[in-house]
Design a protein around this motif. Structure first.
Motif, mmCIF file in Angstrom:
data_model
loop_
_atom_site.group_PDB
_atom_site.id
_atom_site.type_symbol
_atom_site.label_atom_id
_atom_site.label_comp_id
_atom_site.label_asym_id
_atom_site.label_seq_id
_atom_site.Cartn_x
_atom_site.Cartn_y
_atom_site.Cartn_z
ATOM 1 N N LEU A 1 0.846 -1.188 0.000
ATOM 2 C CA LEU A 1 0.000 0.000 0.000
ATOM 3 C C LEU A 1 0.880 1.235 0.000
ATOM 4 O O LEU A 1 1.855 1.311 0.748
ATOM 5 C CB LEU A 1 -0.893 0.016 1.245
ATOM 6 N N GLU A 2 0.547 2.199 -0.847
ATOM 7 C CA GLU A 2 1.224 3.501 -0.885
ATOM 8 C C GLU A 2 0.161 4.583 -0.773
ATOM 9 O O GLU A 2 -0.773 4.631 -1.566
ATOM 10 C CB GLU A 2 1.976 3.686 -2.211
ATOM 11 N N LEU A 3 0.294 5.449 0.234
ATOM 12 C CA LEU A 3 -0.577 6.614 0.421
ATOM 13 C C LEU A 3 0.314 7.843 0.537
ATOM 14 O O LEU A 3 1.392 7.773 1.132
ATOM 15 C CB LEU A 3 -1.389 6.503 1.711
ATOM 16 N N SER A 4 -0.147 8.960 0.019
ATOM 17 C CA SER A 4 0.638 10.188 0.184
ATOM 18 C C SER A 4 -0.293 11.382 0.315
ATOM 19 O O SER A 4 -1.440 11.348 -0.123
ATOM 20 C CB SER A 4 1.588 10.386 -1.000
ATOM 21 N N ASP B 1 -6.740 15.696 7.809
ATOM 22 C CA ASP B 1 -8.195 15.717 7.782
ATOM 23 C C ASP B 1 -8.677 14.367 7.270
ATOM 24 O O ASP B 1 -8.427 14.015 6.115
ATOM 25 C CB ASP B 1 -8.680 16.831 6.861
ATOM 26 N N PRO B 2 -9.357 13.546 8.103
ATOM 27 C CA PRO B 2 -9.774 12.226 7.651
ATOM 28 C C PRO B 2 -10.786 12.246 6.503
ATOM 29 O O PRO B 2 -10.990 11.254 5.846
ATOM 30 C CB PRO B 2 -10.377 11.582 8.904
ATOM 31 N N ASN B 3 -11.414 13.402 6.232
ATOM 32 C CA ASN B 3 -12.347 13.513 5.117
ATOM 33 C C ASN B 3 -11.644 13.810 3.800
ATOM 34 O O ASN B 3 -12.254 13.717 2.738
ATOM 35 C CB ASN B 3 -13.362 14.620 5.397
ATOM 36 N N GLU B 4 -10.387 14.186 3.848
ATOM 37 C CA GLU B 4 -9.639 14.570 2.661
ATOM 38 C C GLU B 4 -9.364 13.364 1.770
ATOM 39 O O GLU B 4 -9.063 12.283 2.239
ATOM 40 C CB GLU B 4 -8.308 15.196 3.101
ATOM 41 N N ARG B 5 -9.473 13.553 0.464
ATOM 42 C CA ARG B 5 -9.196 12.486 -0.506
ATOM 43 C C ARG B 5 -7.714 12.558 -0.891
ATOM 44 O O ARG B 5 -7.205 13.612 -1.211
ATOM 45 C CB ARG B 5 -10.090 12.634 -1.715
ATOM 46 N N VAL B 6 -7.057 11.399 -0.850
ATOM 47 C CA VAL B 6 -5.612 11.331 -1.124
ATOM 48 C C VAL B 6 -5.330 10.193 -2.099
ATOM 49 O O VAL B 6 -6.106 9.239 -2.209
ATOM 50 C CB VAL B 6 -4.808 11.121 0.181
ATOM 51 N N PRO B 7 -4.190 10.276 -2.824
ATOM 52 C CA PRO B 7 -3.828 9.208 -3.763
ATOM 53 C C PRO B 7 -3.537 7.889 -3.032
ATOM 54 O O PRO B 7 -2.973 7.892 -1.941
ATOM 55 C CB PRO B 7 -2.551 9.729 -4.423
ATOM 56 N N ILE B 8 -3.935 6.778 -3.666
ATOM 57 C CA ILE B 8 -3.695 5.447 -3.105
ATOM 58 C C ILE B 8 -3.269 4.493 -4.222
ATOM 59 O O ILE B 8 -3.758 4.587 -5.342
ATOM 60 C CB ILE B 8 -4.957 4.906 -2.385
#
Length: 187
Positions: A120-123, A128-135
């Motif tokens: 798994l790679e997240l950056s 903010d747990p509501n924020e959308r991030v690349p996965i």
């Protein structure tokens, strides 16, 4: 526990993380964290990079639809949302892992699946747990099952969008797991 004398960082070996009831959420052979203080001047938060070796994560949804990881995060008194993070999670990498999923909302007894060879790679998690991030995610399952995902995710509510490939997958389990949070299209 080991510290890096040349920069803010640490390594933990043999990590076990449990929820409030003592259920294991995560075990890992090693966790390495490095803190970059320069972004504090721009964003007000330092940037943290985390690498986790051989993690075993347990992701469980109750019959009421609550995910165990969101329940484990600390909350402000009187609020439903978890606290925001005091750092920017600039990059998270999990390698050689296993993901154990249990969905109590889907069936009785809970439907389960285990994925191994998990990566798994997240950056760009800015607290903010509501924020959308690349996965980016890839994993193998029982009986030759393969899962890959490239897209975006958020933690609260737990949601993902992007391109997913399931090979030899139990579609009933996976579509039930993410329904109704995901719009499904089969190409």
């Amino acid at each position: 526990l080991a510290f890096d004398p040349w920069g803010p960082g640490a390594q933990l070996s043999g990590l076990t993380l449990k929820d409030r009831d003592g259920h294991v959420l995560l075990t890992a052979r090693a966790v390495r964290a490095n803190l970059d203080l320069w972004p504090t001047m721009r964003t007000g938060k330092p940037a943290l990079e985390v690498a986790v070796d051989a993690p075993s994560l347990t992701l469980a949804r109750t019959a009421q639809g609550r995910w165990n990881w969101l329940e484990a995060l600390p909350k402000r008194e009187g609020e439903q949302q978890p606290l925001s993070l005091p750092v920017t999670l600039a990059h998270i990498t999990l390698v050689e892992g296993a993901l154990n999923i249990s969905d109590g909302q889907a069936a009785t007894p809970p439907a389960t699946a285990t994925l191994t060879d998990f990566r798994l790679e997240l950056s760009g998690l800015f607290g903010d747990p509501n924020e959308r991030v690349p996965i980016q995610l890839s994993a193998a399952g029982a009986d030759g099952e393969r899962v890959t995902l490239a897209g975006e995710c958020s933690l609260a509510p737990l949601s993902m969008s992007g391109h997913a490939e399931l090979t030899r997958a139990n579609l009933r389990f996976w579509t039930t797991l993410f329904k109704p949070d995901a719009a499904w299209r089969v190409d």
